[in-house]
Design a protein around this motif. Sequence first.
Motif, PDB file in Angstrom:
ATOM      1  N   THR A  86     -30.120  20.809  -2.561  1.00 23.55           N
ATOM      2  CA  THR A  86     -29.123  19.974  -2.412  1.00 23.55           C
ATOM      3  C   THR A  86     -28.547  19.503  -1.286  1.00 23.55           C
ATOM      4  O   THR A  86     -28.167  18.400  -0.258  1.00 23.55           O
ATOM      5  CB  THR A  86     -28.039  21.394  -2.103  1.00 23.55           C
ATOM      6  N   LYS A  87     -29.135  19.812  -0.157  1.00 23.71           N
ATOM      7  CA  LYS A  87     -29.217  19.292   1.505  1.00 23.71           C
ATOM      8  C   LYS A  87     -29.583  17.539   0.852  1.00 23.71           C
ATOM      9  O   LYS A  87     -29.103  16.651   2.124  1.00 23.71           O
ATOM     10  CB  LYS A  87     -30.258  20.054   1.992  1.00 23.71           C
ATOM     11  N   GLN A  88     -31.030  17.594   0.686  1.00 21.73           N
ATOM     12  CA  GLN A  88     -31.679  16.153   0.378  1.00 21.73           C
ATOM     13  C   GLN A  88     -30.900  15.109  -0.021  1.00 21.73           C
ATOM     14  O   GLN A  88     -30.355  13.919  -0.465  1.00 21.73           O
ATOM     15  CB  GLN A  88     -32.591  16.284  -0.209  1.00 21.73           C
ATOM     16  N   GLN A  89     -29.687  16.102  -1.613  1.00 25.02           N
ATOM     17  CA  GLN A  89     -28.872  15.160  -2.188  1.00 25.02           C
ATOM     18  C   GLN A  89     -27.758  14.553  -1.086  1.00 25.02           C
ATOM     19  O   GLN A  89     -27.300  13.417  -1.477  1.00 25.02           O
ATOM     20  CB  GLN A  89     -28.338  16.471  -2.705  1.00 25.02           C
ATOM     21  N   GLU A  90     -27.396  14.761  -0.362  1.00 28.35           N
ATOM     22  CA  GLU A  90     -26.632  14.046   1.235  1.00 28.35           C
ATOM     23  C   GLU A  90     -27.022  13.111   1.788  1.00 28.35           C
ATOM     24  O   GLU A  90     -26.404  12.204   1.812  1.00 28.35           O
ATOM     25  CB  GLU A  90     -26.430  15.469   1.825  1.00 28.35           C
ATOM     26  N   THR A  91     -28.993  13.017   0.963  1.00 26.25           N
ATOM     27  CA  THR A  91     -28.999  11.848   2.214  1.00 26.25           C
ATOM     28  C   THR A  91     -30.081  10.595   0.992  1.00 26.25           C
ATOM     29  O   THR A  91     -30.615   9.952   1.897  1.00 26.25           O
ATOM     30  CB  THR A  91     -30.302  12.663   3.197  1.00 26.25           C
ATOM     31  N   SER A 100     -33.291  13.388  -9.096  1.00 24.85           N
ATOM     32  CA  SER A 100     -34.239  13.822  -9.833  1.00 24.85           C
ATOM     33  C   SER A 100     -33.972  15.656  -8.889  1.00 24.85           C
ATOM     34  O   SER A 100     -34.332  16.396  -9.589  1.00 24.85           O
ATOM     35  CB  SER A 100     -35.242  13.482  -8.909  1.00 24.85           C
ATOM     36  N   LEU A 101     -33.176  15.298  -8.234  1.00 25.71           N
ATOM     37  CA  LEU A 101     -32.769  16.715  -6.942  1.00 25.71           C
ATOM     38  C   LEU A 101     -31.818  17.313  -8.063  1.00 25.71           C
ATOM     39  O   LEU A 101     -32.554  18.595  -7.787  1.00 25.71           O
ATOM     40  CB  LEU A 101     -32.663  16.159  -5.849  1.00 25.71           C
ATOM     41  N   THR A 102     -31.080  16.930  -8.409  1.00 26.23           N
ATOM     42  CA  THR A 102     -30.127  17.386  -9.044  1.00 26.23           C
ATOM     43  C   THR A 102     -30.459  18.593 -11.123  1.00 26.23           C
ATOM     44  O   THR A 102     -30.529  19.853 -10.740  1.00 26.23           O
ATOM     45  CB  THR A 102     -28.921  16.534 -10.127  1.00 26.23           C
ATOM     46  N   LYS A 103     -31.682  17.837 -11.219  1.00 28.09           N
ATOM     47  CA  LYS A 103     -32.817  18.571 -12.184  1.00 28.09           C
ATOM     48  C   LYS A 103     -33.296  19.840 -11.465  1.00 28.09           C
ATOM     49  O   LYS A 103     -33.642  20.081 -12.318  1.00 28.09           O
ATOM     50  CB  LYS A 103     -33.356  17.255 -12.704  1.00 28.09           C
ATOM     51  N   GLU A 104     -33.786  19.327 -10.653  1.00 24.42           N
ATOM     52  CA  GLU A 104     -34.800  19.836  -9.581  1.00 24.42           C
ATOM     53  C   GLU A 104     -33.632  21.476  -9.460  1.00 24.42           C
ATOM     54  O   GLU A 104     -34.568  22.563  -9.505  1.00 24.42           O
ATOM     55  CB  GLU A 104     -35.193  19.556  -8.316  1.00 24.42           C
TER      56      GLU A 104
END
Length: 259
Positions: A86-91, A100-104
């Motif tokens: 979720t933190k990585q989605q911000e960047t 890809s991060l959402t699927k994770e």
Amino acid sequence: MTNTKELSVEEKLRAIYDLQLIDTRIDEIRNVRGELPLEVEDLEDEVAGLTTRSEKLKTDLEVIEDQIKAKKNAIDEHKESIKKYTKQQETVRNNREFNSLTKEVEFQELEIQLAEKQIKEMKATIEHKKEVISQSKERLELKSNHLKHKKAELEDILSETAKEETFLTDKSAEYRATIEDRLLAAYDRIRSSVRNGLAVVSIERGASAGSFFTIPPQTQVEIASRKKIITDEHSGRILVDSSLAEEEKEKMENLFSSF
């Protein structure tokens, strides 16, 4: 076995009847114990089985509890992963990375749901096993108390009869050593084939003891003469006259009472 002394027929009859009286007394002692030794043995096996089962159930519980801890640790790890993704989605720089991060994140959430479902199932299994353990514990206590009682009962009987049985068993061996092989073999064969173990019986009221079949007068005379060993044609038992029987009973009673 070779006997050093050749016995007369009368001596053989007395010896074999004495042996019968001794073996009958041993039978009586063992009948007092009855099925008790087997009962004790069966209870010991049952208690051992219940103990093993209880220990296995407890081990199963420990394994399941460890599995629950592992699942809880896995849930914590999945939650940490969700925070990280979720933190990585911000960047992220594009939609592909975001998706890809959402699927994770979704995968981690599914893993959490699965782990929580498994924990719930394992907790239900624990409750069931605890109930079984409780029932097994009650049954084990019941059987252990029963075993303790039966063992004490058997020990009491053994303490009362063990010395006498040993004495009589030794006497039986002594008398067996004086009897010729063929007669002894016949005695053992007859004794093992009749329910009450009586291979040698006396004449009572014109019939062999315990039998309703009358012994012919001529045969009774032959038995009383003690010149040859005669068997009952109906039961196969070795026959002795009542006078000889009474004399040997009195002798054996004195032997038994002297112990």
